[in-house]
Design a protein around this motif. Structure first.
Motif, PDB file in Angstrom:
ATOM      1  N   LEU A   1       0.825  -1.206   0.000  1.00  0.00           N
ATOM      2  CA  LEU A   1       0.000   0.000   0.000  1.00  0.00           C
ATOM      3  C   LEU A   1       0.862   1.260   0.000  1.00  0.00           C
ATOM      4  CD1 LEU A   1      -2.872  -0.949   2.487  1.00  0.00           C
ATOM      5  CD2 LEU A   1      -2.904  -0.989  -0.016  1.00  0.00           C
ATOM      6  N   TYR A   2       1.982   1.224   0.723  1.00  0.00           N
ATOM      7  CA  TYR A   2       2.867   2.388   0.762  1.00  0.00           C
ATOM      8  C   TYR A   2       3.459   2.656  -0.619  1.00  0.00           C
ATOM      9  CZ  TYR A   2       6.661   5.516   2.003  1.00  0.00           C
ATOM     10  OH  TYR A   2       7.514   6.596   2.065  1.00  0.00           O
ATOM     11  N   MET A   3       3.924   1.584  -1.279  1.00  0.00           N
ATOM     12  CA  MET A   3       4.520   1.761  -2.605  1.00  0.00           C
ATOM     13  C   MET A   3       3.479   2.255  -3.612  1.00  0.00           C
ATOM     14  SD  MET A   3       7.250  -1.383  -3.039  1.00  0.00           S
ATOM     15  CE  MET A   3       6.195  -2.684  -2.393  1.00  0.00           C
ATOM     16  N   ARG A   4       2.250   1.771  -3.474  1.00  0.00           N
ATOM     17  CA  ARG A   4       1.223   2.136  -4.464  1.00  0.00           C
ATOM     18  C   ARG A   4       0.700   3.552  -4.248  1.00  0.00           C
ATOM     19  NH1 ARG A   4      -0.748   3.808  -7.955  1.00  0.00           N
ATOM     20  NH2 ARG A   4      -2.599   3.186  -9.159  1.00  0.00           N
ATOM     21  N   PHE A   5       0.371   3.903  -2.995  1.00  0.00           N
ATOM     22  CA  PHE A   5      -0.326   5.170  -2.747  1.00  0.00           C
ATOM     23  C   PHE A   5       0.592   6.296  -2.278  1.00  0.00           C
ATOM     24  CE2 PHE A   5      -3.649   1.903  -2.211  1.00  0.00           C
ATOM     25  CZ  PHE A   5      -4.524   2.324  -3.196  1.00  0.00           C
ATOM     26  N   PHE A   6       1.749   5.963  -1.718  1.00  0.00           N
ATOM     27  CA  PHE A   6       2.666   7.007  -1.282  1.00  0.00           C
ATOM     28  C   PHE A   6       3.897   7.107  -2.185  1.00  0.00           C
ATOM     29  CE2 PHE A   6       0.173   5.968   2.423  1.00  0.00           C
ATOM     30  CZ  PHE A   6      -0.092   7.201   2.989  1.00  0.00           C
ATOM     31  N   GLY A   7       4.300   5.951  -2.743  1.00  0.00           N
ATOM     32  CA  GLY A   7       5.415   5.958  -3.686  1.00  0.00           C
ATOM     33  C   GLY A   7       4.988   6.108  -5.120  1.00  0.00           C
ATOM     34  N   ASP A   8       3.670   6.093  -5.362  1.00  0.00           N
ATOM     35  CA  ASP A   8       3.107   6.269  -6.709  1.00  0.00           C
ATOM     36  C   ASP A   8       3.698   5.275  -7.709  1.00  0.00           C
ATOM     37  OD1 ASP A   8       1.294   7.499  -8.363  1.00  0.00           O
ATOM     38  OD2 ASP A   8       2.721   8.981  -9.098  1.00  0.00           O
ATOM     39  N   MET A   9       3.907   4.041  -7.236  1.00  0.00           N
ATOM     40  CA  MET A   9       4.441   2.986  -8.105  1.00  0.00           C
ATOM     41  C   MET A   9       3.294   2.229  -8.763  1.00  0.00           C
ATOM     42  SD  MET A   9       7.503   1.533  -5.628  1.00  0.00           S
ATOM     43  CE  MET A   9       7.877   0.176  -6.757  1.00  0.00           C
ATOM     44  N   THR A  10       3.533   1.755  -9.985  1.00  0.00           N
ATOM     45  CA  THR A  10       2.518   0.967 -10.676  1.00  0.00           C
ATOM     46  C   THR A  10       2.487  -0.443 -10.103  1.00  0.00           C
ATOM     47  OG1 THR A  10       4.081   0.207 -12.366  1.00  0.00           O
ATOM     48  CG2 THR A  10       2.912   2.283 -12.792  1.00  0.00           C
ATOM     49  N   GLN A  11       1.405  -1.150 -10.365  1.00  0.00           N
ATOM     50  CA  GLN A  11       1.271  -2.521  -9.863  1.00  0.00           C
ATOM     51  C   GLN A  11       2.337  -3.437 -10.469  1.00  0.00           C
ATOM     52  OE1 GLN A  11      -2.713  -4.007 -10.343  1.00  0.00           O
ATOM     53  NE2 GLN A  11      -3.650  -2.320  -9.182  1.00  0.00           N
ATOM     54  N   SER A  12       2.695  -3.187 -11.736  1.00  0.00           N
ATOM     55  CA  SER A  12       3.703  -4.028 -12.370  1.00  0.00           C
ATOM     56  C   SER A  12       5.071  -3.846 -11.723  1.00  0.00           C
ATOM     57  CB  SER A  12       3.771  -3.727 -13.872  1.00  0.00           C
ATOM     58  OG  SER A  12       4.087  -2.355 -14.092  1.00  0.00           O
ATOM     59  N   ARG A  13       5.398  -2.593 -11.330  1.00  0.00           N
ATOM     60  CA  ARG A  13       6.687  -2.352 -10.661  1.00  0.00           C
ATOM     61  C   ARG A  13       6.708  -2.966  -9.273  1.00  0.00           C
ATOM     62  NH1 ARG A  13       8.647   3.521 -10.248  1.00  0.00           N
ATOM     63  NH2 ARG A  13      10.335   2.352  -9.234  1.00  0.00           N
ATOM     64  N   ILE A  14       5.584  -2.887  -8.583  1.00  0.00           N
ATOM     65  CA  ILE A  14       5.509  -3.501  -7.257  1.00  0.00           C
ATOM     66  C   ILE A  14       5.677  -5.010  -7.367  1.00  0.00           C
ATOM     67  CG2 ILE A  14       4.011  -3.903  -5.256  1.00  0.00           C
ATOM     68  CD1 ILE A  14       2.694  -1.194  -5.861  1.00  0.00           C
ATOM     69  N   ALA A  15       5.004  -5.593  -8.357  1.00  0.00           N
ATOM     70  CA  ALA A  15       5.099  -7.053  -8.551  1.00  0.00           C
ATOM     71  C   ALA A  15       6.529  -7.458  -8.857  1.00  0.00           C
ATOM     72  CB  ALA A  15       4.161  -7.475  -9.687  1.00  0.00           C
ATOM     73  N   GLU A  16       7.199  -6.666  -9.705  1.00  0.00           N
ATOM     74  CA  GLU A  16       8.585  -6.959 -10.064  1.00  0.00           C
ATOM     75  C   GLU A  16       9.495  -6.874  -8.846  1.00  0.00           C
ATOM     76  OE1 GLU A  16      12.050  -5.117 -13.018  1.00  0.00           O
ATOM     77  OE2 GLU A  16       9.981  -4.440 -13.178  1.00  0.00           O
ATOM     78  N   GLN A  17       9.275  -5.846  -7.982  1.00  0.00           N
ATOM     79  CA  GLN A  17      10.129  -5.664  -6.811  1.00  0.00           C
ATOM     80  C   GLN A  17       9.916  -6.771  -5.782  1.00  0.00           C
ATOM     81  OE1 GLN A  17      10.441  -1.666  -5.469  1.00  0.00           O
ATOM     82  NE2 GLN A  17      10.936  -2.216  -3.346  1.00  0.00           N
ATOM     83  N   LEU A  18       8.675  -7.252  -5.668  1.00  0.00           N
ATOM     84  CA  LEU A  18       8.379  -8.284  -4.661  1.00  0.00           C
ATOM     85  C   LEU A  18       8.500  -9.700  -5.220  1.00  0.00           C
ATOM     86  CD1 LEU A  18       5.309  -6.692  -2.805  1.00  0.00           C
ATOM     87  CD2 LEU A  18       7.717  -6.655  -2.133  1.00  0.00           C
TER      88      LEU A  18
END
Length: 265
Positions: A220-237
């Motif tokens: 949630l932090y990466m998506r709403f505070f870091g303004d990261m896309t879902q694809s970038r979050i998936a790649e990082q995790l």
């Protein structure tokens, strides 16, 4: 009964002799004769009303309007005067007309409503300044000078001085003195901060977000505070984008439900 200039002593030469007319007026019943005689008395005393109106000239109101207000006060004075009380009409009419003019200034000339006490302080300060301007040479009267002259406290003098500049309001579109680019008073005013609307929402979800598992909080932090896309979050995790989407939806739904329950309690 004709109304003529008075042969008696009066403080002003615009005071006609109307004592007999007032006695006749008091004895008349309502009707045409009473209205006619009342109009004649008002007309006879109009010069006095105009003289009183002249005392208030140069205060932001035209002399013609002031004379109309004074005439209205005179009409009221004639209608209410009782000659049986033994009081001269002039001594009754002058404060009545003066009060009507002052009421006009108080109710119609101020752009914003100002308490009666502040208006009175303003007038006392203004008169004191005028008097001191003739006796204090080479400088403007100080607050202490005005307070001593008008028998006022220095705090009341300051209130009156502020009111001196508050008779009319300045338009927000008016260009500020000294500005060269049309900068107006409205340009100097702040605007509402849209982020303030989020304060209550953020405070409401803060402790519920803190209770989430660490991985879900991170997402949630990466998506709403870091303004990261879902694809970038998936790649990082190292998980699929679909999985990230489901986790975000599930977390948001859980937090929303818990916050709503908290609000109901």
């Amino acid at each position: 009964m004709p109304i003529h200039a008075s042969a008696k002593h009066h403080p002003h030469n615009d005071a006609p002799e109307t004592a007999a007319a007032f006695r006749e007026l008091a004895a008349l019943p309502p009707g045409h004769r009473r209205d006619t005689l009342s109009g004649e008395i008002v007309e006879a005393w109009l010069p006095m009303a105009h003289r009183i109106a002249g005392r208030f000239r140069n205060r932001g109101e035209s002399l013609d309007d002031l004379r109309q207000v004074a005439a209205l006060g005179l009409v009221k004075a004639v209608a209410r005067y009782d000659p049986e009380r033994g009081k001269a009409f002039e001594s009754y009419a002058v404060p009545t007309i003066t009060g009507e003019i002052k009421r006009h200034f108080r109710d119609h000339m101020w752009t914003l409503h100002v308490p009666r006490r502040v208006q009175d302080l303003r007038n006392r300060v203004r008169f004191a300044r005028q008097d001191l301007a003739q006796s204090v040479s080479g400088r403007r009267p100080t607050v202490a000078d005005i307070a001593a002259h008008a028998d006022m406290s220095e705090e009341d003098v300051r209130v009156g001085m502020e009111a001196l500049e508050s008779f009319t309001a300045l338009s927000l579109d008016a260009e500020l003195p000294g500005s060269e680019d049309g900068y107006s008073l409205g340009d100097a005013l702040g605007s509402a901060d849209p982020a303030l609307d989020l304060v209550v929402d953020r405070e409401a979800v803060k402790h519920r977000l803190a209770a989430l598992p660490e991985r879900e909080r991170s997402i949630l932090y990466m998506r709403f505070f870091g303004d990261m896309t879902q694809s970038r979050i998936a790649e990082q995790l190292g998980i699929s984008q679909m999985h990230v989407s489901r986790l975000i939806s599930r977390c948001c739904g859980r937090v929303r439900e818990q916050v709503m329950k908290d609000a109901i309690r």
